[in-house]
Design a protein around this motif. Structure first.
Motif, PDB file in Angstrom:
ATOM      1  N   ILE A  56      76.013  21.840  53.232  1.00  0.00           N
ATOM      2  CA  ILE A  56      75.102  21.245  52.257  1.00  0.00           C
ATOM      3  C   ILE A  56      75.789  20.084  51.542  1.00  0.00           C
ATOM      4  CG2 ILE A  56      73.882  21.669  50.081  1.00  0.00           C
ATOM      5  CD1 ILE A  56      73.324  24.494  51.087  1.00  0.00           C
ATOM      6  N   ARG A 104      74.092  16.103  54.907  1.00  0.00           N
ATOM      7  CA  ARG A 104      73.110  15.489  55.815  1.00  0.00           C
ATOM      8  C   ARG A 104      73.367  13.986  55.975  1.00  0.00           C
ATOM      9  NH1 ARG A 104      70.372  15.356  50.953  1.00  0.00           N
ATOM     10  NH2 ARG A 104      69.313  13.356  50.555  1.00  0.00           N
ATOM     11  N   VAL A 105      73.933  13.375  54.933  1.00  0.00           N
ATOM     12  CA  VAL A 105      74.191  11.932  55.000  1.00  0.00           C
ATOM     13  C   VAL A 105      75.200  11.632  56.112  1.00  0.00           C
ATOM     14  CG1 VAL A 105      75.102   9.955  53.725  1.00  0.00           C
ATOM     15  CG2 VAL A 105      73.632  11.620  52.564  1.00  0.00           C
ATOM     16  N   VAL A 151      79.408  14.248  48.586  1.00  0.00           N
ATOM     17  CA  VAL A 151      78.266  13.610  49.247  1.00  0.00           C
ATOM     18  C   VAL A 151      77.502  14.679  50.048  1.00  0.00           C
ATOM     19  CG1 VAL A 151      77.623  11.939  51.033  1.00  0.00           C
ATOM     20  CG2 VAL A 151      79.392  11.371  49.354  1.00  0.00           C
ATOM     21  N   PRO A 152      76.167  14.664  50.020  1.00  0.00           N
ATOM     22  CA  PRO A 152      75.422  15.651  50.808  1.00  0.00           C
ATOM     23  C   PRO A 152      75.787  15.584  52.293  1.00  0.00           C
ATOM     24  CG  PRO A 152      73.949  14.514  49.292  1.00  0.00           C
ATOM     25  CD  PRO A 152      75.274  13.810  49.230  1.00  0.00           C
ATOM     26  N   ARG A 158      65.000  19.108  48.076  1.00  0.00           N
ATOM     27  CA  ARG A 158      65.780  18.097  47.362  1.00  0.00           C
ATOM     28  C   ARG A 158      65.730  18.438  45.875  1.00  0.00           C
ATOM     29  NH1 ARG A 158      66.386  16.906  51.815  1.00  0.00           N
ATOM     30  NH2 ARG A 158      66.394  14.900  52.879  1.00  0.00           N
ATOM     31  N   SER A 196      83.767  15.601  49.413  1.00  0.00           N
ATOM     32  CA  SER A 196      83.686  14.421  48.540  1.00  0.00           C
ATOM     33  C   SER A 196      82.541  14.516  47.547  1.00  0.00           C
ATOM     34  CB  SER A 196      83.483  13.168  49.397  1.00  0.00           C
ATOM     35  OG  SER A 196      82.220  13.242  50.056  1.00  0.00           O
ATOM     36  N   GLU A 242      79.066   4.035  54.530  1.00  0.00           N
ATOM     37  CA  GLU A 242      78.911   5.428  54.135  1.00  0.00           C
ATOM     38  C   GLU A 242      78.595   5.542  52.649  1.00  0.00           C
ATOM     39  OE1 GLU A 242      82.523   7.335  55.238  1.00  0.00           O
ATOM     40  OE2 GLU A 242      82.016   7.383  57.369  1.00  0.00           O
ATOM     41  N   VAL A 243      77.783   6.544  52.322  1.00  0.00           N
ATOM     42  CA  VAL A 243      77.545   6.882  50.923  1.00  0.00           C
ATOM     43  C   VAL A 243      78.854   7.389  50.324  1.00  0.00           C
ATOM     44  CG1 VAL A 243      76.332   8.449  49.370  1.00  0.00           C
ATOM     45  CG2 VAL A 243      75.134   7.426  51.324  1.00  0.00           C
ATOM     46  N   LYS A 244      79.130   6.968  49.107  1.00  0.00           N
ATOM     47  CA  LYS A 244      80.363   7.393  48.444  1.00  0.00           C
ATOM     48  C   LYS A 244      80.029   8.180  47.189  1.00  0.00           C
ATOM     49  CE  LYS A 244      82.605   3.189  50.050  1.00  0.00           C
ATOM     50  NZ  LYS A 244      82.940   1.813  49.671  1.00  0.00           N
ATOM     51  N   SER A 245      80.961   8.987  46.769  1.00  0.00           N
ATOM     52  CA  SER A 245      80.817   9.715  45.520  1.00  0.00           C
ATOM     53  C   SER A 245      81.594   8.962  44.449  1.00  0.00           C
ATOM     54  CB  SER A 245      81.351  11.154  45.679  1.00  0.00           C
ATOM     55  OG  SER A 245      81.068  11.904  44.520  1.00  0.00           O
ATOM     56  N   PHE A 284      68.973  19.857  51.217  1.00  0.00           N
ATOM     57  CA  PHE A 284      69.031  20.004  52.663  1.00  0.00           C
ATOM     58  C   PHE A 284      67.646  20.410  53.149  1.00  0.00           C
ATOM     59  CE2 PHE A 284      69.004  24.662  52.680  1.00  0.00           C
ATOM     60  CZ  PHE A 284      69.389  24.939  51.378  1.00  0.00           C
ATOM     61  N   ASP A 339      74.806   9.198  59.379  1.00  0.00           N
ATOM     62  CA  ASP A 339      75.797   8.171  59.718  1.00  0.00           C
ATOM     63  C   ASP A 339      76.235   8.313  61.167  1.00  0.00           C
ATOM     64  OD1 ASP A 339      75.740   7.073  57.193  1.00  0.00           O
ATOM     65  OD2 ASP A 339      77.475   8.181  56.455  1.00  0.00           O
ATOM     66  N   LEU A 382      73.308   8.878  43.663  1.00  0.00           N
ATOM     67  CA  LEU A 382      74.122  10.097  43.573  1.00  0.00           C
ATOM     68  C   LEU A 382      74.938  10.090  42.282  1.00  0.00           C
ATOM     69  CD1 LEU A 382      74.971  12.700  45.027  1.00  0.00           C
ATOM     70  CD2 LEU A 382      76.758  11.379  46.197  1.00  0.00           C
ATOM     71  N   GLY A 404      66.060  20.350  60.260  1.00  0.00           N
ATOM     72  CA  GLY A 404      66.104  21.770  59.979  1.00  0.00           C
ATOM     73  C   GLY A 404      66.732  22.004  58.624  1.00  0.00           C
ATOM     74  N   LEU A 405      67.156  23.255  58.399  1.00  0.00           N
ATOM     75  CA  LEU A 405      67.811  23.572  57.132  1.00  0.00           C
ATOM     76  C   LEU A 405      69.295  23.239  57.212  1.00  0.00           C
ATOM     77  CD1 LEU A 405      66.287  24.877  54.715  1.00  0.00           C
ATOM     78  CD2 LEU A 405      65.083  25.052  56.876  1.00  0.00           C
ATOM     79  N   ALA A 451      67.107   7.352  45.996  1.00  0.00           N
ATOM     80  CA  ALA A 451      66.932   8.795  46.197  1.00  0.00           C
ATOM     81  C   ALA A 451      67.458   9.277  47.544  1.00  0.00           C
ATOM     82  CB  ALA A 451      65.449   9.161  46.060  1.00  0.00           C
ATOM     83  N   SER A 452      68.003   8.367  48.356  1.00  0.00           N
ATOM     84  CA  SER A 452      68.312   8.738  49.742  1.00  0.00           C
ATOM     85  C   SER A 452      69.470   9.720  49.879  1.00  0.00           C
ATOM     86  CB  SER A 452      68.624   7.472  50.556  1.00  0.00           C
ATOM     87  OG  SER A 452      69.772   6.820  50.046  1.00  0.00           O
ATOM     88  N   ALA A 453      70.362   9.745  48.910  1.00  0.00           N
ATOM     89  CA  ALA A 453      71.536  10.617  49.054  1.00  0.00           C
ATOM     90  C   ALA A 453      71.576  11.693  47.976  1.00  0.00           C
ATOM     91  CB  ALA A 453      72.820   9.786  49.028  1.00  0.00           C
ATOM     92  N   LEU A 454      70.430  12.029  47.416  1.00  0.00           N
ATOM     93  CA  LEU A 454      70.401  13.106  46.421  1.00  0.00           C
ATOM     94  C   LEU A 454      70.723  14.433  47.091  1.00  0.00           C
ATOM     95  CD1 LEU A 454      67.204  12.188  44.351  1.00  0.00           C
ATOM     96  CD2 LEU A 454      69.604  11.893  43.683  1.00  0.00           C
TER      97      LEU A 454
END
Lengths: 292, 290
Positions: free
Chosen positions: A262, A271-272, A268-269, B220, A266, B4-7, B216, A276, B282, A232-233, B210-213
């Protein structure tokens, strides 16, 4: 409740509490009558997790002899309008697909052109295909599920959209349906309860094993998930049937993450973090399966 | 726990993931903004399909109607496919060459690759021989092609080696979707560039850079990429290559080429592969706002 199931309940509850979004979830071991979960009766937008019930409702017409999996339909240019999900929207019009392949793509890539083809097939033998799917859900005990559209035009929605025009469901309804499917894969009488044969239940399970973007089973090494995602959104969802390495159905799982920010603090999006969590949920079910 | 994806900044990506090979560049120049082990050779492992598409696009310039030519994806092709979604389907499927390549780029479809390789063979076209001068014209001497996928396909078509620097150079040569200049002198016409960027803009749920760009739902940030090997057993043996192209605030584009070797310590599951590559993607996105 068996001890390992209590541990699973504790583990999922702990992991969900760590997240900056709400999670409604339910897990039903197949065939035991047990159930664990949290907020599992909360109404949520189903997005593409609804396609499990669309798949089974269509297969019920195949079982009844009213539709054939070999029947073909042709994709038209008009079907691409408003479609955000799947792969067929990027291909030329005129491609001919069997109902079998439309069902497989509807589940694998959540293709909403294929969803239209599936509803068109249902509509070829029922005056109102959406009502057929709603009736099927009611017969299967999914009393909180309402299908309101052939496919949602998510490109027109904002993050804070209302649920009024969308298909809604609950984690409880979805886990209930998947638990029935699990039993239907190993027992003809249970399959008949779904208005299907055991072979068609296995077809549905296998279509869900081919999900292009697995989340519950993505990190699992000892069990597999026949699963379906919902995007979804502000929400992401994942429902699935956990299977042992030999294919024995273990448990139905339904998880709906709602109001996902959104972006996390941090950067990080958001959704990620939801993906996880789904992966951790799958690992927790794998751990539970060891102790059964 | 799953990875986990990190910034992180680009420099910290190199520290956090010491085995990750990558090169980042911006604009039309071939210079790099950041790199790590960028000249170490590695298997194509995910970007063979980019060279396959480039080769077919070149062939299409010389043979009118090639991209619209119909190919039949058969049960034999599906049986040999180890990636993609068509392998789950039944019966023969008729697709244009352009649509088949679209599925190769967007989903890594191995059945489409095998159908395309068969088409080339039946037409007497040696794809390996056709690809070599295309790369040579672009000055990509570090990219070596060693063969074609046969009987089984992981959505690559062409096999061989490259480096992150060379892949970045290839991305520079392909230009950007909106670049006005015609790079025909470099061996890439605007028609080819437009066709390839069309394929690279439609990748289905990418699991790599591109997975963590940010984004929502179906939204993207604009980007170009390839479907990779992140979810495959082949990648676990041969490594995971990924590319990414992003617009920056100056109207230029940032290009990223990366490769995670199969031996990377502690990185095992597809989710972990995505976390590493997604973190770098990212970081590159943050660069577009600098």
């Amino acid at each position: 409740m068996e001890r390992s199931l209590q541990q699973l309940d504790t583990e999922v509850t702990r992991r969900a509490a760590d997240q900056p979004f709400a999670l409604s979830w339910e897990i039903r071991p197949v065939g035991t009558g047990e159930v664990i979960g949290c907020d599992s009766t909360r109404a949520v937008a189903s997005f593409s997790t609804r396609k499990v019930s669309v798949l089974l409702a269509c297969l019920a017409l195949v079982e009844a002899g009213e539709l054939r999996l070999e029947d073909h339909s042709v994709i038209t240019e008009e079907m691409k309008d408003g479609v955000q999900a799947g792969i067929m929207r990027n291909l030329s019009a005129g491609i001919s697909l069997s109902l079998r392949d439309s069902l497989v793509q509807m589940m694998s890539t959540s293709d909403n052109i294929c969803t239209q083809l599936v509803f068109a097939a249902i509509g070829s033998v029922r005056p109102d295909p959406l009502q057929w799917v709603n009736d099927y859900c009611a017969w299967m005990g999914l009393h909180a599920t309402l299908h309101r559209e052939i496919f949602p035009r998510t490109g027109e929605l904002t993050w804070s959209h209302s649920l009024d025009t969308l298909t809604t469901t609950t984690a409880r309804d979805q886990s209930r349906l998947l638990e029935k499917l699990g039993r239907g894969c190993v027992d003809e009488a249970a399959a008949a309860d779904l208005m299907l044969s055991r072979g068609l239940c296995e077809f549905a399970r296998d279509a869900m094993l081919g999900l292009f973007t697995p989340a519950l089973g993505v990190s699992c090494t000892e069990i597999r998930f026949a699963e379906k995602n919902g995007r979804g959104l502000r929400s992401l969802s994942q429902v699935g049937l956990a299977l042992s390495s030999s294919g024995e159905p273990l448990a139905a799982v339904a998880a709906y993450a709602e109001n996902i920010p959104i972006e996390l603090p941090s950067g990080v999006p958001g959704r990620v973090a939801a993906f996880d969590l789904f992966a951790e949920l799958g690992l927790a079910v794998q751990e539970w399966s060891r102790g059964r | 726990m799953v990875a986990e994806v990190k910034s992180l900044s680009r420099k910290k990506c190199a520290t956090a993931y010491p085995e990750l090979r990558f090169a980042v560049g911006a604009g039309a120049s071939a210079g790099t903004l950041a790199q790590s082990h960028a000249d170490q050779p590695h298997e194509l492992a995910g970007i063979g399909k980019l060279i396959l598409g480039l080769t077919f696009a070149h062939l299409g310039e010389g043979e009118e109607g090639l991209m619209e030519h119909q190919v039949t994806v058969t049960s034999e092709h599906r049986q040999g496919a180890r990636t993609g979604t068509l392998r789950q389907m039944s019966g023969d499927l008729e697709l244009s060459v352009n649509d088949a390549l679209n599925l190769v780029f967007s989903t890594g479809d191995g059945a489409c690759v095998l159908a395309l390789l068969e088409l080339a063979t039946s037409a007497g076209v040696d794809l390996l021989a056709e690809a070599q001068p295309v790369l040579a014209t672009l000055g990509l001497d570090a990219i070596t092609l060693t063969g074609l996928e046969q009987e089984q396909s992981w959505g690559e078509g062409l096999l061989g080696q490259t480096t992150a620097s060379s892949t970045l150079q290839l991305l520079h040569a392909l230009g950007t979707p909106d670049s006005a200049e015609d790079l025909v002198d470099l061996g890439v016409s605007s028609a080819i560039r437009t066709r390839i960027h069309g394929w690279m803009s439609k990748v289905f749920e990418p699991a790599g850079l591109a997975s963590a760009l940010p984004g929502f739902g179906p939204q993207r940030v604009p980007h170009q990429t390839l479907s990779g090997l992140e979810l495959t057993a082949y990648g676990a043996e041969h490594g995971f290559s990924s590319v990414l192209t992003l617009p920056n605030q100056a109207g230029e584009w940032v290009h990223v080429a990366a490769h995670l070797p199969p031996s990377s310590a502690g990185v095992r599951s597809p989710r972990e592969i995505s976390a590493v590559l997604g973190t770098l993607g990212l970081a590159a996105y943050r660069l577009t706002g600098d």
